[in-house]
Enzyme design. Structure first.
Site, PDB file in Angstrom:
ATOM      1  N   SER A 175       4.403   2.859   7.664  1.00  0.00           N
ATOM      2  CA  SER A 175       4.049   1.723   6.818  1.00  0.00           C
ATOM      3  C   SER A 175       5.231   1.280   5.972  1.00  0.00           C
ATOM      4  O   SER A 175       5.844   2.099   5.298  1.00  0.00           O
ATOM      5  CB  SER A 175       2.891   2.096   5.901  1.00  0.00           C
ATOM      6  OG  SER A 175       1.689   2.058   6.619  1.00  0.00           O
ATOM      7  N   HIS A 190       0.823  -1.223   0.000  1.00  0.00           N
ATOM      8  CA  HIS A 190       0.000   0.000   0.000  1.00  0.00           C
ATOM      9  C   HIS A 190       0.853   1.267   0.000  1.00  0.00           C
ATOM     10  O   HIS A 190       0.320   2.362  -0.189  1.00  0.00           O
ATOM     11  CB  HIS A 190      -1.039  -0.033   1.131  1.00  0.00           C
ATOM     12  CG  HIS A 190      -0.553   0.344   2.495  1.00  0.00           C
ATOM     13  ND1 HIS A 190      -0.291  -0.582   3.477  1.00  0.00           N
ATOM     14  CD2 HIS A 190      -0.285   1.538   3.045  1.00  0.00           C
ATOM     15  CE1 HIS A 190       0.104   0.046   4.572  1.00  0.00           C
ATOM     16  NE2 HIS A 190       0.125   1.332   4.340  1.00  0.00           N
ATOM     17  N   ASP A 232       0.225  -7.465   1.598  1.00  0.00           N
ATOM     18  CA  ASP A 232       0.619  -6.062   1.735  1.00  0.00           C
ATOM     19  C   ASP A 232       2.139  -5.889   1.811  1.00  0.00           C
ATOM     20  O   ASP A 232       2.643  -5.136   2.637  1.00  0.00           O
ATOM     21  CB  ASP A 232      -0.053  -5.412   2.956  1.00  0.00           C
ATOM     22  CG  ASP A 232       0.043  -3.882   2.932  1.00  0.00           C
ATOM     23  OD1 ASP A 232       0.332  -3.335   1.845  1.00  0.00           O
ATOM     24  OD2 ASP A 232      -0.133  -3.259   3.980  1.00  0.00           O
TER      25      ASP A 232
END
Lengths: 350, 598
Positions: free
Chosen positions: B188, B75, B106
């Site tokens: 992230s 992402h 992911d």
């Protein structure tokens, strides 16, 4: 004076850091101290599933085993509204129907019971307190992350303060006004209420409180109710002492008891097995209105007895002769009020 | 308050004193403090801050190989596209290209350019992580690292083996690590390290709910052990998928985990798994609840063959199951293409230009035109791939390790192999250019190579040994470039063998063949020939490599089909003829691109 206070604060902080580093040091030396303590504590913390599930109202919270026979200490909340849908899941994934032994509305705690034995538990009689600055661990099923046989989550932090929630009167909407531990671990999350705050040795120091937000600053408060504040009440409830849920069954009922209708109270519809007795309407000119009862008040006690549902409220009233006054304890916002309702002879007679 | 206290401690340690306000600081505390500083210092240099071009967001990452391969989240790269810029704590900005993506897990692999001596993170073992262990995250929260210096947040492991539901089928966090180290937007893709500075996970999400998108003490990291499963797949440049068993399980009232439904087309069914069988372990890990089963399965790649133990009537069975994909066909590609795109910079094309039905769609995320010129040679768009350049690179790498050169085997005429089938009798196989004949103890079999191969599966019980050998010879004599449709799959396990093997899948004359190469010595150790989908392949395990006519060839073959062994064949004599006339396929294969070093 100010300087002195700052110095003390620093000293306390330094002590906490030392304690914390000590734990790391031990862990690194080969004995996994902290993870071992965590593993010992986790089986004493349970996951509670009950009512809720609507937007913003999670149908789960946390609880603590406080006896080998399955007494569970938790916070009193809407999750416990229906005993029909009340489950306790242990650390090993075992799932039990839970019953409510009793609750203490002043502390907003409840004791549940599951049918089991030989369980690991926190001994409430043990004297434990945490100094400001001390390292603490917070065990809970926050966000409902742990499912089935998964162990509850653990966060780490320090005690930032031991203070009274009333210190900022009006800022926090809470019934409980006593001392709390404020911690820097993010304990104020959905589902965390009822979890354990322990010291770094795994000793219980507090019960994680319900979600609480400062109405003025929008800040969520991470806090726990110290064990010393709830010990007596919890032990009494476990012992079946106080406060009795309803009158002794053998007690004599008067021929003409009080009823909610005669007092001029209309309650919310009784839909759940334990619908909280919220006042829906007040009959104008009635005893309820004269006493100052208001719409949306939540009735907690009749005299000194808990009325935690519409059903138990009706039952309690059956023991009071309508010629006598009725003393109700109600919650209005974050206030607890005592009101005395008295029927006129005409009202009592009809 | 914590920061102040740490500052005091650090100030004291910097001044070399062991005393604080007249108090002696215990030796253990100073040691622990020094160890923590050392762990952060060890981990920090490999941390990457990802910045998408044109302010399209960013995130974090971590370099895992000296030549610059780095892990991040899918992402994070999705809005960034095929190229991005990454800063490192050395104060330099590096160009990076997308390598491979795992949208379900992911995870994305990118490659930083410009060095072959990048600092790297030491990979840990997330299976040994315990709740209560200290850990720390390094990353780029709120994209603060505009000065190239990442942020360190320290905490403990709050939970292990957590499961966080996917959005649809994508971004599923199975068997992940939960931490109270602050994980904020921008963290992230960044690394989670243990107290010794070993990489145990890639931070990717948190529970926020009504608090807004800032940390509330509950962050999740994809376990490094899951990523180790996918590392070879990610290097393939493909858009990779996770696995499904083709069966569902549930925890029963007695606490056992049982099969509640099973597809008859699944490999598990063909291996013998049935309704109501009790599952004991998957991929070597004990299964004690349906949740744990789901956790284990969620960490496995599509196409892997893993052990599964089950119990039926008090008898324990072990099987090796080929796992199908979570997504069928090009379902995954359609899902990715359907995801919200960033707004186009150019106005939309004229409507009449839009209709180009036969042209394969461009890469869903980035147009070729946006790629800087100096990176263009490292980017190749192709349907089904994040970046086909890296697939070709790995085909080349595996082939070179196998052949010790780019060239295929020069002897491309008839191959005559004479030997014995253990316990059965003599075997003679002639691998010609148009037909294959084989004389076995149970008879003589012929494969006409001009016809479709999928219906010529002799000898009986082998699953198509002669066709499999024809495919083997074809790969050796023409190489992956001329074989047909060839894909570098990634790395996969082989039953009852340690480690992972490089896998090349090749399609020719309607049959699919998978070639497993040992990365240690480059040797081809296993060939699986699938005549069709949803049937068992003919498996040939190659062994006893010896030089014959200057070619290293296996002299022992174990042939398996379904749940049984067909036989073991040992060659006593191998003769390789050279085809005089056709020089077409004997010329060395030329690779279009050079090595990856810019």
């Amino acid at each position: 004076m100010g300087t002195v206070r700052v110095t003390i604060g620093w000293a306390a902080t330094i002590v906490s850091v030392l304690v914390c580093f000590d734990a790391i040091g031990n862990a690194r030396a080969g004995s996994p101290t902290l993870s071992k303590i965590v593993r010992e504590v986790q089986p004493k913390v349970v996951k509670i599933y009950g009512s809720g599930g609507l937007r913003g109202l999670e149908a789960y919270q946390s609880g603590l085993l406080i006896s080998a026979d399955g007494h569970v200490l938790t916070v009193w909340s809407y999750v416990l509204d229906s005993e029909e849908f009340l489950y306790v899941v242990l650390d090993d994934g075992q799932r039990f129907r839970a019953s409510i032994v009793n609750h203490d509305p002043r502390l907003e705690i409840a004791i549940l019971k599951i049918d089991s034995h030989d369980l690991p538990y926190f001994d409430l009689k043990q004297e434990t307190a945490a100094e400001v600055g001390a390292g603490v661990l917070a065990f809970s099923n926050l966000f409902g992350v742990a499912t089935g046989s998964e162990s509850v989550s653990v966060l780490h932090g320090r005690v930032s303060a031991r203070t009274e929630l009333t210190a900022r009167r009006g800022a926090f909407e809470t019934v409980y006004k006593g001392p709390v531990y404020v911690v820097d671990a993010m304990t104020n999350n959905p589902g965390a209420a009822g979890g354990a705050l322990t010291d770094l040795q795994g000793n219980l120091v507090g019960l994680l409180g319900k979600e609480l937000r400062n109405a003025l600053t929008n800040v969520w408060l991470n806090y726990a109710i110290p064990v010393d504040q709830l010990r007596q009440s919890a032990l009494d409830i476990m012992a079946g002492k106080n406060p009795p849920r309803i009158q002794d069954e053998s007690a004599e009922k008067p021929t003409h008891p009080h009823t909610v209708q005669r007092l001029g109270i209309l309650l919310v519809p009784d839909l759940l097995s334990r619908t909280p007795p919220f006042v829906d309407q007040i009959v104008p000119g009635s005893a309820a209105q004269r006493a100052g009862l208001q719409v949306d008040d939540l009735i907690l006690f009749v005299e000194d007895r808990v009325a935690d549902s519409i059903e138990s409220l009706r039952e309690e009233l059956e023991y009071i002769d309508r010629i006598d006054p009725v003393r109700l304890t109600v919650q209005r916002g974050d206030e607890l009020l005592e009101l005395e309702l008295k029927l006129t002879p005409q009202e009592a007679d009809r | 308050m914590r920061a102040t206290a740490l500052a005091i401690i650090l100030a004291i340690s910097a001044s070399g004193g062991g005393r604080l306000y007249g108090q002696e600081i215990p030796e253990a505390v100073r040691r622990a403090e020094a160890a923590r500083i050392a762990a952060v210092a060890k981990a920090m240099p490999a941390a990457v801050s990802v910045f998408a071009k044109g302010g399209q967001g960013g995130g974090s990452g971590v370099v895992v190989t000296p030549d610059g391969y780095a892990l991040t989240n899918y992402h994070v790269v999705r809005p960034a596209g095929l190229t991005m810029q990454c800063s490192m704590p050395d104060g330099r900005l590096y160009d990076a290209v997308l390598v491979g993506v795992d949208p379900v897990g992911d995870v994305a692999l990118i490659k930083l350019m410009g060095r072959d001596d990048f600092p790297t993170a030491e990979l840990g073992d997330s299976e040994t992580v315990r709740v209560g262990d200290w850990c720390f995250a390094i990353g780029n929260p709120f994209l603060l690292a505009t000065d190239f210096q990442p942020t360190v947040t320290y905490g403990i492991v709050s939970g292990v083996h957590r499961y966080q539901y996917p959005a649809g089928t994508l971004l599923e966090y199975a068997d992940c690590i939960q931490t109270d180290a602050a994980i904020n937007p921008g963290n992230s893709g960044g690394p989670l390290f243990d107290a010794q500075g070993r990489l145990i996970g890639i931070n990717g999400r948190g529970s926020f709910e009504k608090r807004g998108r800032v940390n509330v003490g509950v962050g999740y990291a994809i376990s490094i052990n899951q990523i180790k499963h996918f590392m070879g797949y990610l290097h393939s440049g493909r858009i990779v998928d996770h696995a499904t068993l083709g069966a569902t399980v549930a925890t029963g009232s007695d606490g056992t985990v049982r099969v509640t439904d099973i597809l008859e087309s699944s490999d598990a069914f063909r291996r013998g798994l049935r309704y109501d069988d009790e599952i004991l372990s998957l991929a070597g890990r004990s299964v004690t609840s349906a949740n744990i089963f789901k956790n284990i399965l969620g960490t496995l790649p599509k196409g892997w063959r893993v052990s599964l133990k089950y119990r039926r009537d008090d008898e324990t069975h072990q099987i090796f199951v080929r796992l199908a994909g979570v997504h069928a066909g090009d379902e995954l590609l359609k899902k990715l293409a359907g995801r919200p795109q960033r707004p186009p910079r150019q106005p939309p094309e004229h409507p009449k230009d839009k209709k180009q039905p036969n042209k394969p769609p461009a890469h869903p995320r980035t147009q070729k035109a946006e790629i800087p010129a100096h990176l263009a040679k490292y980017v190749e768009t192709r349907r089904g791939y994040a970046n086909y350049y890296f697939n070709r690179l790995n085909q080349q790498r595996v082939w070179r390790a196998f052949r010790k050169s780019d060239a295929p085997v020069a002897q491309n005429g008839k191959w005559i192999l004479k030997g014995k089938q253990e316990g059965a009798g003599d075997v003679l196989v002639e691998l010609g250019t148009t037909r294959v004949t084989g004389t076995f103890p149970q008879g003589r079999f012929v494969v006409d190579l001009e016809k479709d191969w999928d219906s010529q599966l002799g000898p009986a019980g082998s699953g198509g040994l002669l066709t499999a050998l024809a495919s083997w010879k074809r790969m050796l004599t023409v190489g992956p470039k001329a074989f047909g449709e060839v894909i570098y799959v990634g790395t996969c396990p082989i039953p009852e063998r340690d480690g992972l093997f490089d896998v090349i899948a090749a399609t020719h004359a309607t049959v699919d063949t998978r070639f497993y190469f040992d990365p240690a010595n480059g040797q081809l150790v296993l060939l699986e020939m699938f005549p069709q989908q949803h049937v068992d392949p003919c498996e040939i395990y190659f062994d006893d490599y010896r030089e014959t006519d200057g070619v290293s060839l296996p002299h022992r073959l174990e042939v398996r089909y379904g749940n049984a062994q067909f036989g073991v064949v040992t060659w006593e004599q191998i003769k390789l003829e050279k085809l005089e006339t056709a020089r077409r396929s004997s010329s060395p294969v030329e690779w279009a691109a050079g090595t990856v070093q810019p």
